[in-house]
Each structure stands twice: as structure tokens, then as C-alpha cells.
Design an enzyme around this catalytic site. Structure first.
Site, PDB file in Angstrom:
ATOM      1  N   LYS A 181      -3.468  15.872   8.886  1.00  0.00           N
ATOM      2  CA  LYS A 181      -2.677  14.733   9.367  1.00  0.00           C
ATOM      3  C   LYS A 181      -1.479  15.275  10.143  1.00  0.00           C
ATOM      4  O   LYS A 181      -0.683  16.068   9.623  1.00  0.00           O
ATOM      5  CB  LYS A 181      -2.211  13.934   8.152  1.00  0.00           C
ATOM      6  CG  LYS A 181      -2.040  12.469   8.388  1.00  0.00           C
ATOM      7  CD  LYS A 181      -1.815  11.816   7.024  1.00  0.00           C
ATOM      8  CE  LYS A 181      -1.413  10.400   7.142  1.00  0.00           C
ATOM      9  NZ  LYS A 181      -0.954   9.896   5.834  1.00  0.00           N
TER      10      LYS A 181
HETATM   11  C1  E4P Z   1      -1.033   6.460   5.504  1.00  0.00           C
HETATM   12  O1  E4P Z   1      -1.622   7.322   6.058  1.00  0.00           O
HETATM   13  C2  E4P Z   1       0.430   6.306   5.528  1.00  0.00           C
HETATM   14  O2  E4P Z   1       1.004   7.498   5.158  1.00  0.00           O
HETATM   15  C3  E4P Z   1       0.863   5.188   4.649  1.00  0.00           C
HETATM   16  O3  E4P Z   1      -0.076   4.123   4.755  1.00  0.00           O
HETATM   17  C4  E4P Z   1       2.264   4.700   4.908  1.00  0.00           C
HETATM   18  O4  E4P Z   1       2.511   3.522   4.189  1.00  0.00           O
HETATM   19  P1  E4P Z   1       3.985   2.928   3.962  1.00  0.00           P
HETATM   20  O5  E4P Z   1       4.497   2.438   5.265  1.00  0.00           O
HETATM   21  O6  E4P Z   1       3.780   1.813   2.981  1.00  0.00           O
HETATM   22  O7  E4P Z   1       4.820   4.054   3.419  1.00  0.00           O
END
Ligand code: E4P
Length: 217
Positions: free
Chosen positions: A83
Site C-alpha cells: 500500500k
Molecule cells: C483502507 O485502506 C483505509 O486505510 C481505511 O479505510 C481508512 O478508513 P478511515 O478513514 O475510517 O480511517
């Protein structure tokens, strides 16, 4: 639509697996911090449990550092997806890692043109953050609709992975728009199953069952 679970909590992953609702996992530094555990230990454990794609996020913000971390995490298992943040250096890292055969999930996407760049760099997944856009009074799901349309227009293979999902309507809208994946917190997975009429109907059935004469033994 595939269901990924958005957590670094192994207990939640096990619960989602038992429900057959864990096609993959996404983690991020904030989710890892919540566990109080070291990331490499967590990642090793998730790799043992989940055969589907598991996103491991780099924390370097320079190209070389992202490559170093990405190549390292990629060795944990063939299902590990690196990622990378949607910044210029990140796009360079996407191209290099993808050319090396490593799958990349481009995170922190907040606009359709950012998503277009990620697809052109060869990303396997793009993660538009719908909840965080909604938080600042912008329409997160409208961004997803635009990305789906742009990717369809040009036949990009990059999968749309709806992230920052906060409630069941985000999941419903993602499915209606034809998103490839939604990454969902475990609490929202449970919410999806619930309906007050299901609970009321079950209560009535069980109460009526008490009135049915039982066979004598
Ligand atoms: C997923 O890959 C993200 O890291 C995550 O969905 C972020 O979510 P949030 O905005 O609720 O922290």
C-alpha cells in the site's frame, strides 16, 4: 463485490473469516497502532490466516524508502499487496513495484484524477476514501462513481477498492456503482446483517412457537 476487512486486529479477521466475509484484508499505520503490536508480527499472523490479498502500508515517503519497505513486506507472502500513498514519489514506486510483479494498492485517494494517475502507473487497486470526503462535506460516493466511469471508459484493469467505509449505506452504494471491492470495518459487517424487522419477526415466531402443542414423549 469482494469484501475486505479493514483492520489489523487478528480477532476481528478470524470472526469475518468464520462468516465467509473476508476476501482480503487492508491495514494502515493507524489500525496497526490500535493493536499495540509490532507490524511484522501482525502481518505474519494475517498471512497465515488469510489466503486473499492483504494490504501492508509503507511509511516511507521517498521513492527509495517505499521500494525498500515494499520489497521487504512483499516477501512475507505472495498475497501481500503493498500500500503506497497517492503522492508523486508514490506513483513512481507504484510503477517500479508493478513492473517487478508486486501488486500495489494506492491509498489516500480523494479525487478521480488522482485515481486516473494511479491506474496509468499500473496500480492493482485504487483506494478512494469515501468517509473522509463526507467528513468535509464532499460527496465520497460521487468520487467513486466518477472513478468507475473513467476506468470503464478506458478499460483500466485497476480495481476500485472503496475505503474509509463508515456505515452500511457506503457498502450499498459501492455495490450499486459496481466497485470491485469494499474494505469494511468489522462493526459495519455486523451492522449489514441487522434489520429491526428481522429481530421483531424472529421474536414473534419464537413466541408463537411456545403456543404450539409439543409432541408427548
Ligand atoms: C483502507 O485502506 C483505509 O486505510 C481505511 O479505510 C481508512 O478508513 P478511515 O478513514 O475510517 O480511517
Amino acid at each position: 463485490m469482494k469484501f475486505f476487512i479493514d483492520t489489523a486486529d487478528v480477532g476481528e479477521i478470524k470472526k469475518a473469516l468464520a462468516l465467509g466475509l473476508c476476501d482480503g484484508v487492508t491495514t494502515n499505520p493507524s489500525l496497526v497502532a490500535k493493536t499495540g503490536r509490532g507490524f511484522e508480527d501482525v502481518l505474519k499472523e494475517i498471512v497465515q490466516l488469510v489466503p486473499g490479498p492483504i494490504s501492508a502500508e509503507v511509511t516511507a515517503t521517498d521513492y527509495e524508502g517505499m521500494l525498500r519497505e515494499g520489497r521487504h513486506y512483499a516477501k512475507f507472502g505472495e498475497q501481500v499487496v503493498i500500500k503506497v500513498p497517492l503522492i508523486v514519489e508514490g506513483l513512481r514506486a507504484v510503477k517500479t513495484l508493478t513492473d517487478e510483479g508486486t501488486k500495489v494498492n494506492v491509498t489516500l485517494c480523494f479525487s478521480p484524477v488522482q485515481a486516473l494517475l494511479a491506474a496509468k502507473a499500473g496500480a492493482t487497486y485504487i483506494s478512494p476514501f469515501v468517509g473522509r470526503l463526507d467528513d468535509i462535506s464532499q460527496d465520497g460516493m460521487a468520487m467513486v462513481g466518477d472513478i468507475v466511469q473513467i476506468y470503464r471508459n478506458y478499460g483500466f484493469k485497476t480495481q476500485v477498492l472503496v475505503a474509509s467505509v463508515r456505515h452500511p449505506v457506503h457498502v450499498l452504494e459501492a455495490a450499486k456503482l459496481g466497485a470491485d471491492v469494499a474494505t469494511i470495518p468489522y462493526s459495519v459487517i455486523e451492522q449489514l446483517a441487522k434489520h429491526p424487522l428481522t429481530d421483531a419477526g424472529l421474536k414473534k415466531f419464537l413466541a408463537d412457537w411456545e403456543k404450539v402443542p409439543k409432541a408427548s414423549k
